[in-house]
Design a protein around this motif. Structure first.
Motif, PDB file in Angstrom:
ATOM      1  N   CYS A 480     -26.409 -21.713 -82.050  1.00 53.89           N
ATOM      2  CA  CYS A 480     -25.882 -22.208 -83.333  1.00 53.89           C
ATOM      3  C   CYS A 480     -24.391 -22.014 -83.467  1.00 53.89           C
ATOM      4  CB  CYS A 480     -26.623 -21.553 -84.493  1.00 53.89           C
ATOM      5  SG  CYS A 480     -26.177 -19.825 -84.755  1.00 53.89           S
ATOM      6  N   CYS A 499     -29.424 -13.601 -82.476  1.00 47.81           N
ATOM      7  CA  CYS A 499     -28.593 -14.188 -83.526  1.00 47.81           C
ATOM      8  C   CYS A 499     -29.338 -14.135 -84.861  1.00 47.81           C
ATOM      9  CB  CYS A 499     -28.269 -15.626 -83.164  1.00 47.81           C
ATOM     10  SG  CYS A 499     -27.421 -16.522 -84.468  1.00 47.81           S
ATOM     11  N   CYS A 502     -29.942 -18.112 -86.071  1.00 46.39           N
ATOM     12  CA  CYS A 502     -30.920 -19.034 -85.483  1.00 46.39           C
ATOM     13  C   CYS A 502     -31.970 -18.309 -84.657  1.00 46.39           C
ATOM     14  CB  CYS A 502     -30.201 -20.071 -84.625  1.00 46.39           C
ATOM     15  SG  CYS A 502     -29.536 -19.400 -83.092  1.00 46.39           S
TER      16      CYS A 502
HETATM   17 ZN   LIG Z   1     -27.485 -18.548 -83.431  1.00 49.84          ZN
END
Ligand SMILES: [Zn+2]
Length: 1146
Positions: A480, A499, A502
């Protein structure tokens, strides 16, 4: 319980041992080699001035500050507990979250099932303003909606037949003067050409050779006929002030007529605030007879009922009729309901409904006798502001808690970044998002954040750290592209991270590897801003630069309209004189350094004059371009220069400009070519920058972008009214794109004496992050200082150029709408030629999917820009919000000031595409809807007659009513079209502080000021009722400022402030208070100067005597009263909203 419902700190803070933060700060740490400023300034996070901060302990609900790594926390006691600031999340979570259970469980008892309303409200579907036909709101079918303002005597216009005129002052509306092209040839013909031999440029215009087509000295062009009789500068008395609607007839589209509302027993005064056990309940039932007692002002009553007294007796007396209120039952009977806080009145008999609530209502309309509404009993903004200041003022606000609601924008507090962006950078309409789209739809509370990426920080707060990863650049999620931030969860012994946005698992780059401690936190947690802070910057690499080239420092070009009016008014001389000192203070990153910003100069009327101010020259040289159809810049070398190097030549030029055009009677100007010239100059110099354009008339000269008068008051209140706000397209549209592509920001200083088509002229500034200032009927003597203060602020502002911003979100929701002075080429990237410390962007979110209560909702705003030194940087702001399936959480975490910012901007955008009437209806309906949903789902059961407002939104109706009385939203022919367009554009770029102040001006009594007190005097409610004949009041809203003097102001007071024997002696145009050497004068002036200094715009101080004609100008800012151009009083509006809510609930 001293906390209001929405504060709700305890459960969170307790659950967040690690979040306590490290007051010791980054500052004292040993070297942190890789990062620029990180660890630099030792004052970082250092204790602020005494008295500003409270010890960290209390703020974290009793938790001692977490241990931080030694080097960063020299001042803070270590507890050895190794707290995690972001506790290890569940396996699939990227972000540890506070325990919510205690909170949730408490609340869960409250809300009744939310379904009932859903269908009803869902079917109304009050949505956003969609361009074009409204799908959602008030189709005529809904009686609920169609009734707006159709009740009794029209709000604010009792007994006035439509169309009847109140006495008013109307702005000069001279038709656009058509300039005759005739007359003698201009004495100062276009000048051009060969670099001027070092002739002194003096008195008379230089012989000039217009250039056309090509850049270099061309053949002299025959003298061009000049345009005709110069327009006299049309001094006007009592001129309208910028942005000030003039008085006028009532808002026509809101006839309030119709039937009296069936008896609405609005009953029950509130109980004196009773301590409530258990959790705070936000609901505030308003009911009952007027309270004279402890009403709104009482101690923060979490969830306590507050009375909404019944309407006043019918008849002319209306609200003004005294006496009845006092007669109300003294007791505060308790309302049924499990909270004990909800009070229904003693039900002193049904009270008549709305009709009486409208002052001036014909007696016949009203029902049975009514109780007087005590204005003190309805929620007060000044009280809310004061309460928050008392409760949270002077404290440290640590951003270590997810979903925490910050203090109000009006409160003085110190922010300590502990993992979430400061509220100075980001504020939200609510800090607890509904977990599903259905819930969001049900409550209709907009979900939005207002981002002011370059917000100024007070001196005692740490400037952003700059992280430099060298050639590698910032670390980002592979999927992302989110930037490294506190929401990335390190796993696998530190080799990988998940992350938070995402959920993608990424490898940690080798150079960035670090071991994890037993809590799963990186050992270098406190050494890296991008792991532990909410806001920081990265040095960007070539990949982030245009054409893979590092940028040059930006440049400022001053472009002065030297047409007849500006010369005659003395404006040109004023500007030139000011620039000589102003240019010494061009912005730099470090105040100690001289600025890297280059400067250039252009003057223009029908043609453009460029100046070579190269330091090597003895005299400046002028080149003229008269072919404005194909703009070019006739010189490269010597046009944009370093001010310090070229100071002598520049001063020489600035001395000469006013004289050079002294004999010119050219009154026509061009405009688009001026901006094009700036873009071309930046292009040639491969830099971004800002144009400062000073213009006094509509561009009517034959050139691209020529405008004509299209003001048409007949369009007002018709389907076509929106066209008055729409800019002309064509060349203007393209120009905006060109400017943004080049990073060319345009600031416009306008000095109109008549219609200028600001909707069109301000289009480029409003798409390039620029500002538009307007000084109607400018006169140097009275407006000069005001203008110069604006100019100084503008030039010295902190600012970033050539910016592009992206707002990333965790899964389940995303940014869908962007409101601001920006340009968007696609749906996600916000482009801004520049963004300064006062500009804010409002971003709305929509659900894609359900949100997790456990992981919350994460926002990351990343802004790529060029600094004033020419460095390419990425500024990152992170914010984490809660999510809840309980709407009560959402209402508890609302922020009214942010909500109104969102509504103001969305309404200002909507009026470009929809009739004002629709927009106003949507605003009212959505207000009623949000409050009805709260009532239905979150408040304890109570009589329908009670108006119950969520604590965090209790003053929302005041703001909303004020918004609907703003010039752009009022269809009045008495308002200047340009003023309306200007205010619309101003609003679009405003942050939360600015909209708060604009919509609820500060009205401060100065007559009883304690000259020895340090604290400024306390403002009073913005209503005529608060004025006293013997008083002196200051009113300001960030754009206008008035000193109001009562008729009976004691002579001693007038003497000590004005050095005059009485109010009656106050004559003529005063634009500042005399500097008198007495304590009151000193105190008052310092208070006023302080306000002017603090606001983004300078303000002109206007003096108004009670009952003088100009008082009308002042009165329109008393937003709790009826609007001069229509629009309800606060009381009427509240009654109206209440009725709407009741209808929604039945
Ligand atoms: Zn991400």
């Amino acid at each position: 319980m001293s906390q209001q419902g929405y504060v709700a700190t305890p459960p969170y803070s307790q659950a967040q041992p690690g979040m306590g933060g490290y007051q010791g700060g980054f500052g004292a740490g040993p070297a942190q080699p890789p990062y620029g400023h990180y660890g630099g300034p030792p004052q970082t996070f250092a204790a602020p001035p005494t008295g500003m901060m409270k010890p960290p302990v209390p703020s974290a609900a009793g938790m001692p500050p977490p241990p931080a790594s030694n080097q960063y926390n020299p001042n803070v006691q270590q507890n050895g507990a190794h707290p995690q600031r972001y506790p290890a999340p569940p396996a699939d979570s990227a972000y540890g979250q506070p325990l919510q259970s205690p909170y949730n469980s408490m609340v869960s008892t409250a809300p009744p099932p939310a379904q009932q309303l859903t269908n009803q409200m869902g079917s109304m579907n009050l949505g956003n303003y969609a361009p074009g036909p409204m799908q959602s709101p008030p189709p005529p079918t809904s009686s609920v909606i169609q009734q707006p303002f159709q009740t009794p005597p029209a709000m604010g216009q009792p007994q006035m037949p439509p169309g009847s005129q109140l006495p008013h002052m109307s702005p000069p509306q001279s038709p656009q003067a058509s300039m005759q092209m005739s007359g003698p040839p201009m004495s100062g013909q276009p000048m051009s050409g060969p670099p001027m031999p070092s002739q002194p440029m003096s008195g008379h215009p230089m012989p000039s050779q217009p250039m056309s087509g090509h850049p270099m000295p061309g053949q002299p062009m025959p003298g061009q006929p000049m345009s005709g009789p110069p327009m006299p500068s049309q001094p006007m008395s009592g001129h309208p002030m910028p942005g000030q609607p003039m008085s006028g007839p009532p808002m026509p589209s809101q006839p309030m007529s119709g039937h009296p509302m069936p008896g609405q027993p609005m009953s029950g005064p509130p109980m004196p605030s009773q301590p409530m056990s258990g959790h705070p309940m936000p609901g505030q039932p308003m009911s009952g007879p007027p309270m004279s007692g402890p009403p709104m002002a009482g101690p923060p009553m979490a969830g306590m009922g507050r009375p909404f007294p019944g309407p006043p007796p019918a008849g002319p007396g209306g609200f003004q009729q005294p006496g009845l209120g006092a007669a109300g039952p003294p007791g505060y009977p308790q309302q049924a309901g499990q909270f004990g806080g909800h009070m229904a009145g003693p039900q002193p008999g049904p009270q008549p409904g709305m009709p009486g609530a409208f002052p001036g209502a014909p007696g016949g309309l009203a029902g049975p006798p009514q109780k007087k509404l005590d204005p003190d009993s309805i929620p007060s903004i000044t009280q809310v502001i004061e309460d928050d200041q008392v409760k949270r003022g002077g404290q440290v606000y640590s951003t270590n808690v997810r979903g925490q609601v910050p203090p109000l924008v009006t409160t003085d507090f110190t922010v300590q970044d502990q993992g979430n962006a400061s509220p100075r950078f980001m504020r939200c309409t609510t800090y607890s998002l509904p977990s599903t789209a259905d819930l969001a739809k049900q409550c209709q509370v907009p979900l939005a954040t207002i981002i002011k990426p370059f917000a100024n920080l007070p001196k005692n707060e740490t400037p952003l750290y700059v992280v430099n990863h060298g050639e590698t650049g910032p670390i980002r999620c592979n999927r992302c592209k989110a930037y490294m931030c506190p929401y990335m969860q390190f796993i696998d012994g530190g080799r990988r991270y998940q992350c938070g946005f995402c959920n993608c698992i990424n490898e940690v780059p080798v150079f960035f590897f670090q071991h994890l401690d037993h809590m799963g936190r990186r050992a270098d947690f406190f050494e890296r801003p991008e792991l532990s802070l909410g806001s920081y910057e990265f040095v960007a690499t070539l990949d982030y630069c245009k054409n893979n080239k590092l940028p040059n420092p930006p440049a400022y070009i001053f472009m002065i309209d030297v047409s007849y009016n500006n010369i005659k008014s003395g404006l040109v001389k004023l500007i030139c004189d000011e620039l000589k000192t102003l240019l010494e203070n061009l912005p730099s990153e470090d105040a100690a350094e001289s600025s890297a910003v280059n400067v250039g100069f252009v003057t223009y009327n029908k043609v453009l004059h460029f100046y070579n101010v190269k330091s090597a020259l003895a005299q400046p040289q002028m080149m003229v371009v008269s072919d404005t159809a194909e703009m070019f810049v006739p010189l490269l070398d010597g046009f944009l220069v370093n001010y310090q190097e070229s100071r002598a030549v520049i001063h020489n030029l600035l001395d000469q400009i006013p004289d050079m055009f002294a004999d010119s009677n050219e009154s026509e100007t061009v405009f688009v070519p001026v901006i094009q010239a700036g873009v071309e100059a930046f292009k040639a110099a491969e830099c971004s920058g800002k144009l400062f354009i000073f213009q006094s008339s509509m561009p009517t000269a034959e050139a691209p972008g020529k405008l004509k008068n299209r003001d048409d008051k007949k369009l007002i209140n018709t389907e076509k009214e929106k066209t008055l706000f729409q800019p002309l397209k064509g060349v203007y549209e393209q120009l905006s794109k060109d400017c943004v592509a080049q990073g060319c920001c345009v600031d416009l200083f306008l000095f109109p004496s008549q219609y200028m088509d600001i909707a069109t002229m301000a289009d480029v500034p409003s798409h390039t992050g620029g500002s538009v200032y307007k000084y109607n009927n400018f006169q140097v003597e009275t407006d000069g200082e005001h203008f110069l203060r604006d100019l100084r602020k503008d030039v010295q502002k902190s600012i970033g150029f050539d910016a592009i911003m992206r707002v990333r979100t965790s899964t389940g929701f995303r940014a869908t709408e962007f409101f601001g002075a920006v340009h968007m080429n696609n749906t996600t990237d916000v482009e801004m030629a520049a963004v300064d410390c006062d500009k804010a962007l409002t971003v709305e979110f929509k659900h894609d999917d359900a949100l997790s209560e456990e992981t919350g909702a994460l926002l990351q705003c990343a802004l790529l820009y060029t600094t004033v030194t020419g460095q390419r940087r990425l500024r990152v702001h992170n914010l984490s919000l809660n999510c809840s399936s309980q709407l009560s959480e959402l209402y508890k975490s609302c922020e009214t000031d942010s909500l109104i910012n969102f509504f103001a901007k969305s309404a200002c955008r909507a009026i470009l595409n929809q009739p004002l009437k629709n927009v106003r209806e949507i605003l009212v309906n959505q207000t009623a809807h949000m409050l009805a949903c709260y009532r239905k789902n979150c408040a304890s059961p109570s009589a329908a007659s009670q108006l119950i407002l969520p604590d965090a939104m209790k003053v929302f109706p005041v703001y909303m009513n004020s918004l609907m009385k703003m010039a752009p939203l009022v269809a009045s022919t008495e308002l200047s079209t340009d003023d309306r367009a200007h205010q619309r554009l101003l609003l679009m770029g405003m942050g939360v502080e600015d909209t708060q102040l604009l919509l609820y001006p500060r009205l401060t009594p100065l007559h009883n000021m304690d000259v020895n007190a340090e604290a400024p005097p306390t403002p009073v409610r913005c209503s005529e009722e608060r004025l006293t004949d013997s008083g002196m009041f200051l009113l300001e809203n960030g754009h206008s400022m008035f000193l109001w003097l009562g008729q009976a102001t004691p002579p001693e007071l007038i003497q000590s402030i004005f050095n005059l024997p009485s109010v009656a002696h106050l004559q003529g145009q005063i634009c500042a208070l005399p500097e008198l050497d007495n304590p009151l004068s000193i105190k008052v002036r310092s208070f006023i100067d302080g306000l002017i200094e603090k606001r983004p715009n300078s303000m002109k101080l206007n003096f108004v005597r009670q009952k003088d004609k100009p008082e009308m100008l002042f009165r329109q800012f008393l937003v709790e009263d009826k609007g001069l151009h229509g629009g309800a009083s606060y009381m009427d509006f509240l009654c109206y909203v209440h009725r709407e809510i009741r209808q929604l609930l039945t």
